[in-house]
Design a protein around this motif. Structure first.
Motif, short mmCIF file in Angstrom:
data_model
loop_
_atom_site.label_atom_id
_atom_site.label_comp_id
_atom_site.label_asym_id
_atom_site.label_seq_id
_atom_site.Cartn_x
_atom_site.Cartn_y
_atom_site.Cartn_z
N GLY A 328 7.62 10.12 15.68
CA GLY A 328 7.52 9.65 14.31
C GLY A 328 6.24 10.08 13.62
O GLY A 328 5.54 10.99 14.04
N THR A 329 5.93 9.38 12.53
CA THR A 329 4.79 9.71 11.67
C THR A 329 3.76 8.59 11.71
O THR A 329 4.12 7.41 11.57
CB THR A 329 5.26 9.89 10.21
OG1 THR A 329 6.31 10.87 10.17
CG2 THR A 329 4.11 10.33 9.33
N PRO A 330 2.48 8.93 11.91
CA PRO A 330 1.45 7.88 11.93
C PRO A 330 1.43 7.12 10.61
O PRO A 330 1.62 7.69 9.53
CB PRO A 330 0.15 8.67 12.13
CG PRO A 330 0.57 9.94 12.78
CD PRO A 330 1.92 10.26 12.21
N ILE A 331 1.21 5.82 10.71
CA ILE A 331 1.10 4.99 9.52
C ILE A 331 -0.32 5.11 8.99
O ILE A 331 -1.29 4.77 9.69
CB ILE A 331 1.45 3.52 9.83
CG1 ILE A 331 2.94 3.41 10.14
CG2 ILE A 331 1.07 2.62 8.66
CD1 ILE A 331 3.38 2.04 10.58
N GLY A 332 -0.45 5.62 7.79
CA GLY A 332 -1.77 5.83 7.21
C GLY A 332 -2.24 4.63 6.42
O GLY A 332 -2.99 3.78 6.90
N VAL A 333 -1.77 4.53 5.18
CA VAL A 333 -2.22 3.46 4.28
C VAL A 333 -1.51 2.15 4.61
O VAL A 333 -0.29 2.11 4.75
CB VAL A 333 -1.96 3.83 2.82
CG1 VAL A 333 -2.39 2.71 1.88
CG2 VAL A 333 -2.70 5.12 2.46
N THR A 334 -2.29 1.09 4.78
CA THR A 334 -1.74 -0.25 4.96
C THR A 334 -2.37 -1.18 3.92
O THR A 334 -3.35 -0.82 3.26
CB THR A 334 -2.03 -0.80 6.37
OG1 THR A 334 -3.45 -0.83 6.57
CG2 THR A 334 -1.38 0.07 7.44
N GLN A 342 -0.04 -6.33 -7.41
CA GLN A 342 -0.53 -5.25 -8.26
C GLN A 342 -1.19 -4.17 -7.41
O GLN A 342 -1.00 -2.97 -7.66
CB GLN A 342 -1.52 -5.81 -9.29
CG GLN A 342 -1.75 -4.88 -10.47
CD GLN A 342 -2.45 -5.60 -11.60
OE1 GLN A 342 -3.48 -6.24 -11.38
NE2 GLN A 342 -1.93 -5.47 -12.81
N ASP A 343 -1.93 -4.59 -6.38
CA ASP A 343 -2.49 -3.62 -5.44
C ASP A 343 -1.36 -2.86 -4.74
O ASP A 343 -1.44 -1.65 -4.53
CB ASP A 343 -3.35 -4.32 -4.38
CG ASP A 343 -4.55 -5.04 -4.97
OD1 ASP A 343 -5.10 -4.54 -5.97
OD2 ASP A 343 -4.91 -6.11 -4.44
N ALA A 344 -0.32 -3.61 -4.35
CA ALA A 344 0.81 -3.00 -3.64
C ALA A 344 1.52 -1.97 -4.51
O ALA A 344 1.93 -0.91 -4.02
CB ALA A 344 1.79 -4.08 -3.20
N LEU A 345 1.65 -2.26 -5.80
CA LEU A 345 2.35 -1.34 -6.70
C LEU A 345 1.68 0.03 -6.70
O LEU A 345 2.35 1.06 -6.65
CB LEU A 345 2.37 -1.91 -8.12
CG LEU A 345 3.01 -1.02 -9.19
CD1 LEU A 345 4.47 -0.70 -8.85
CD2 LEU A 345 2.90 -1.68 -10.56
N ALA A 346 0.35 0.04 -6.73
CA ALA A 346 -0.38 1.32 -6.73
C ALA A 346 -0.08 2.13 -5.48
O ALA A 346 0.03 3.36 -5.54
CB ALA A 346 -1.88 1.05 -6.84
N VAL A 347 0.07 1.45 -4.34
CA VAL A 347 0.38 2.14 -3.09
C VAL A 347 1.83 2.61 -3.07
O VAL A 347 2.14 3.74 -2.67
CB VAL A 347 0.09 1.23 -1.88
CG1 VAL A 347 0.57 1.88 -0.59
CG2 VAL A 347 -1.40 0.92 -1.80
N LEU A 348 2.74 1.76 -3.52
CA LEU A 348 4.16 2.10 -3.49
C LEU A 348 4.47 3.33 -4.33
O LEU A 348 5.36 4.12 -3.99
CB LEU A 348 5.00 0.92 -3.99
CG LEU A 348 4.91 -0.39 -3.21
CD1 LEU A 348 5.90 -1.41 -3.75
CD2 LEU A 348 5.16 -0.16 -1.72
N THR A 350 2.82 5.92 -4.60
CA THR A 350 2.38 7.16 -3.94
C THR A 350 3.07 7.40 -2.60
O THR A 350 2.83 8.42 -1.97
CB THR A 350 0.86 7.14 -3.71
OG1 THR A 350 0.51 6.06 -2.84
CG2 THR A 350 0.11 6.97 -5.03
N ASP A 351 3.92 6.46 -2.16
CA ASP A 351 4.58 6.59 -0.87
C ASP A 351 6.03 7.03 -1.06
O ASP A 351 6.76 6.45 -1.88
CB ASP A 351 4.54 5.25 -0.11
CG ASP A 351 5.00 5.39 1.33
OD1 ASP A 351 4.14 5.49 2.21
OD2 ASP A 351 6.23 5.40 1.57
N ARG A 352 6.44 8.03 -0.30
CA ARG A 352 7.80 8.57 -0.49
C ARG A 352 8.89 7.56 -0.13
O ARG A 352 10.02 7.67 -0.61
CB ARG A 352 7.97 9.85 0.35
CG ARG A 352 7.82 9.67 1.84
CD ARG A 352 7.93 10.98 2.60
NE ARG A 352 7.74 10.83 4.03
CZ ARG A 352 8.69 10.42 4.86
NH1 ARG A 352 9.89 10.14 4.41
NH2 ARG A 352 8.44 10.30 6.16
#
Length: 386
Positions: A328-334, A342-348, A350-352
């Motif tokens: 699999g793929t390493p989990i980068g941003v948590t 609102q913090d989560a929205l910024a991350v979502l 940018t995540d495919r």
């Protein structure tokens, strides 16, 4: 941010501020600049004064430390009438941070921070220790930045030094006049986060002036929405103002789409997060593939023996695998559990996969936040009958 009155926990070093019918008149103006403002600012909270340019919010704040003398009314700080305190003594006991930091350009960072402790007669050893402590507190390495001059710093670094200087003498009250208004949006968000972190540790009483309602929602335990001559249109928690603006003027200032701002009121740890599909070190690829199929999920999170997320594995990657090791793929941003939606929205964005893994306070897997989590949180308010 939460809907509660304060987010500072047990750490409260601030004092209550009471404004009682405070007014400011200028000789050349028929109407007062500030007209009989009365409000109580609780100890250890961030209270944000927000309103259009020219409404008198900065004037109101400056009357607290008597940079502007009130024409009438009373300002009480920690039970003492500010008018009975020597003006210089009063200001040395109140931190003050302004836009563009206001640093002395001919002084090093260390000497800027040492300004008020020096005026208070602290000895050199104590000042040096406090300077290094404050630089570390605002995220600047003392060895790197102590001897630099303001011109050698970025805008964000200058603002951090400005906050460090305001807090150097450990004042119970901190006044902040649009301190992050001159920096770029990314740096501004980082500085806001830093202020919230500091407040969680220090518990000061902070009066913060801004014209940005989004900033007020993010930072404020309470918000005072001001109209002409600093008339208080509404004074309440961010959640209460977003949910029920007092009048059309407040509603117009809040904006027609407050949903995004409401995301800043919900902390991930308080929500029922999607648990997703997970695998422990003893799980086989076949078992995990079966679990994904049963849950109709495209991927799973692989956990280590301490329940910490390590990799993201898809059903396709499991098809011919003999082991989960290295798959699999390493989990980068948590995201930490105390992050907001609102913090989560910024991350979502940018995540495919439009999702993010959430960690509890010990760094263990707590669940997954997705776009559906955001929609579910907003839907009850958006669809409620009038």
């Amino acid at each position: 941010m939460t809907d509660t009155d304060t987010r500072t926990g047990d750490a409260v070093s601030g004092v209550e501020i009471v404004l009682d019918r405070v007014t400011k008149r200028y000789p050349d103006q028929a109407a007062p600049a500030v007209d009989e403002v009365s409000m109580t600012i609780p100890a250890g909270q961030i209270v944000v004064l927000v309103g259009p340019s020219g409404c008198g919010k900065t004037t109101t704040m400056r009357m607290i430390n008597r940079l502007i003398e009130p024409s009438s009314g009373t300002v009480t700080i920690g039970g003492r009438d500010a008018a009975t305190i020597d003006a210089d003594e009063l200001r040395r006991g109140i931190g003050y941070s302004i836009q563009q930091a206001g640093l002395f350009p001919h002084l090093t960072v260390a000497r800027n921070i040492a300004t008020v402790p020096g005026l208070l007669g602290w000895d050199r050893k104590r000042i040096a220790a406090r300077t290094d402590e404050m630089l570390s507190l605002v995220g600047l390495d003392p060895g790197t930045y102590r001897d630099r001059y303001p011109r050698q710093l970025s805008g964000g670094q200058q603002q951090r030094v400005g906050v460090a200087r305001a807090l150097a003498a450990d004042p119970p009250v901190l006044l902040m006049d649009e301190p992050f208004g001159a920096v770029d949006p990314i740096t501004r968000a980082l500085l806001q986060d830093e202020l919230l972190r500091l407040q969680g540790e220090l518990g000061k009483t902070i009066v913060f002036v801004t014209h940005d309602f989004g900033e007020a929602v993010k930072l404020g335990d309470r918000i005072a929405v001001l109209g002409d001559r600093s008339r208080i249109l509404q004074y309440d928690t961010p959640a209460a103002i977003l949910a029920a603006p007092a009048d059309d003027t407040v509603a117009g200032f809040v904006g027609a789409t407050p949903a995004i701002d409401r995301l800043g009121l919900a902390v991930l740890g308080d929500l029922d997060l999607d648990r997703g599909v997970t695998a422990t070190p003893g799980t086989t690829p076949a078992e995990l593939a079966t679990a994904l199929g049963a849950a109709d999920r495209p991927w799973a999170v692989v956990l280590d023996d301490r329940h910490r997320p390590t990799r993201r594995v898809t059903a396709g990657e499991l098809a011919h695998a003999d082991s989960l090791t290295g798959l699999g793929t390493p989990i980068g941003v948590t995201l930490p559990a105390d992050a907001t939606l609102q913090d989560a929205l910024a991350v979502l964005l940018t995540d495919r996969t439009a999702s993010a893994v959430v960690l509890d306070t010990a760094g263990a897997y707590a669940g997954i936040v997705t776009v559906d989590t955001l929609i579910a949180h907003l839907a009850p308010t958006e669809t409620a009958p009038a």
